[in-house]
Design an enzyme around this catalytic site. Structure first.
Site, short mmCIF file in Angstrom:
data_model
loop_
_atom_site.label_atom_id
_atom_site.label_comp_id
_atom_site.label_asym_id
_atom_site.label_seq_id
_atom_site.Cartn_x
_atom_site.Cartn_y
_atom_site.Cartn_z
N SER A 1 53.55 11.27 22.44
CA SER A 1 52.68 12.21 22.32
C SER A 1 51.29 11.91 21.44
O SER A 1 51.26 10.72 20.73
CB SER A 1 53.09 13.41 21.17
OG SER A 1 52.45 14.43 20.80
N TYR B 1 57.83 15.51 13.23
CA TYR B 1 57.71 14.97 14.78
C TYR B 1 56.90 14.02 15.03
O TYR B 1 56.89 13.00 15.77
CB TYR B 1 57.24 16.43 15.24
CG TYR B 1 56.94 16.33 17.09
CD1 TYR B 1 57.73 16.33 17.94
CD2 TYR B 1 55.42 16.05 17.33
CE1 TYR B 1 57.35 16.34 19.23
CE2 TYR B 1 55.08 15.96 18.62
CZ TYR B 1 56.20 16.43 19.62
OH TYR B 1 55.58 16.15 20.89
#
Ligand SMILES: NC(=O)c1ccc[n+]([C@@H]2O[C@H](COP(=O)([O-])OP(=O)(O)OC[C@H]3O[C@@H](n4cnc5c(N)ncnc54)[C@H](OP(=O)(O)O)[C@@H]3O)[C@@H](O)[C@H]2O)c1
Length: 273
Positions: A142, A155
């Site tokens: 990401s 995350y």
């Protein structure tokens, strides 16, 4: 790997937002997809759709955070479809909180699902790939792994770990015919970002999920090291943030990303009360 046709692909998170688009793209390329996620019902939905398209997909419900059980998953797959040619580590979870309000369980579950399970699955499929001197591993990271995301820090750490581990592994396997890629989507109009229900920052691009799926196929076919979905501008910004992290902080604040993440954390805390 120039062609994906006829290959067996293990795709984690195949039943989720972006995962369903990757599944469809693989099936159009005539791959056999071994779809893994926890929900049997969602796996049935995607497998039924694939069969209707004339493709091949097998759904195996499995919680990949149970990392000690992953050898059983690989054994089961080998028995049903044979060798795994391509592994796509796509499944992930995220949870927004100010860091001090996370629990130890939040830290462990996020890192285990997003990072440790990807490493363990790769460790388990690599011996067979090395024996055949063929294969490809794609890790879906990401933009949050390229610059820390406030209020989504665990995350972010898991995705940064995924990017750096991919980088190291690619160098280790450089003299083999096994490719290793990391694909880093930004805001995507499906999956976990849409589920948040907050708008994207005004200047940010929200990519269609089909674009992520095509990027995954290209990463395999062209053996690309790292793919940033937002292109050259993202590349320039992220490389700049490496040198000047506080410039990045300033920009994230200016673009409203910090505020939106704080709102997401507040929303998630309210809904868990
Ligand atoms: N959507 C975005 O804007 C965006 C942006 C950047 C990066 N990404 C990355 O893209 C990938 C796909 O994200 P997404 O947005 O499609 O997420 P999503 O809609 O939340 O889907 C996640 C998938 O992972 C599965 N999963 C979660 N925990 C699992 C576990 N313990 N064991 C097995 N399967 C598990 C889920 O199925 P079950 O719940 O049934 O297990 C689901 O199929 C992720 O790596 C994510 O970090 C997404």
């Amino acid at each position: 790997m120039k062609s994906i046709a006829g290959k067996t692909v293990l795709l984690t998170g195949a039943s989720g937002g972006i995962g369903t688009f990757i599944t469809r793209a693989l099936v159009i390329e005539k791959a056999t997809v071994v779809a893994v996620s926890r929900s049997q019902r969602k796996l049935n939905d995607i497998c039924t759709e694939v069969t209707a398209l004339g493709g091949k997909a097998i759904g195996i419900p499995f919680d990949i955070s149970q990392v000690a059980e992953l050898p059983n998953l690989i054994q089961q797959i080998n028995q049903v479809v044979g060798q795994i040619d391509i592994l796509i580590n796509n499944a992930a979870i995220e949870k927004y909180r100010p860091f001090h309000l996370y629990t130890l369980q939040d830290i462990q579950s996020t890192l285990t699902t997003n990072l440790v399970a990807s490493m363990e699955l790769t460790r388990l499929v690599l011996p067979s790939m090395l024996a055949h001197n063929s294969g490809h591993i794609v890790n879906i990271a990401s933009g949050s792994g390229k610059k820390g995301m406030p209020y989504n820090s665990i995350y972010s750490a898991s995705k940064a770990g995924l990017i750096m581990w991919t980088d190291a592994l690619r160098q280790e396997l450089a003299d083999t015919n096994i490719g290793v890629s990391v694909v880093c989507p930004g805001y995507t109009a499906a999956g976990m970002f849409s589920a948040l229900g907050v708008p994207a920052p005004s200047l940010a691009r929200v990519a269609p999920p089909e674009e992520v799926a095509i990027a995954v196929l290209n990463a395999i076919k062209k053996n690309q090291a790292e793919v940033l979905l937002d292109g050259l501008i993202a590349k320039l910004l992220f490389s700049n943030f490496q040198l000047f992290p506080q410039f990045g902080d300033f920009l994230y604040k200016l673009l409203g990303m910090t505020k939106l993440n704080k709102i997401s954390a507040e929303q998630q805390m309210r809904s868990s009360d």
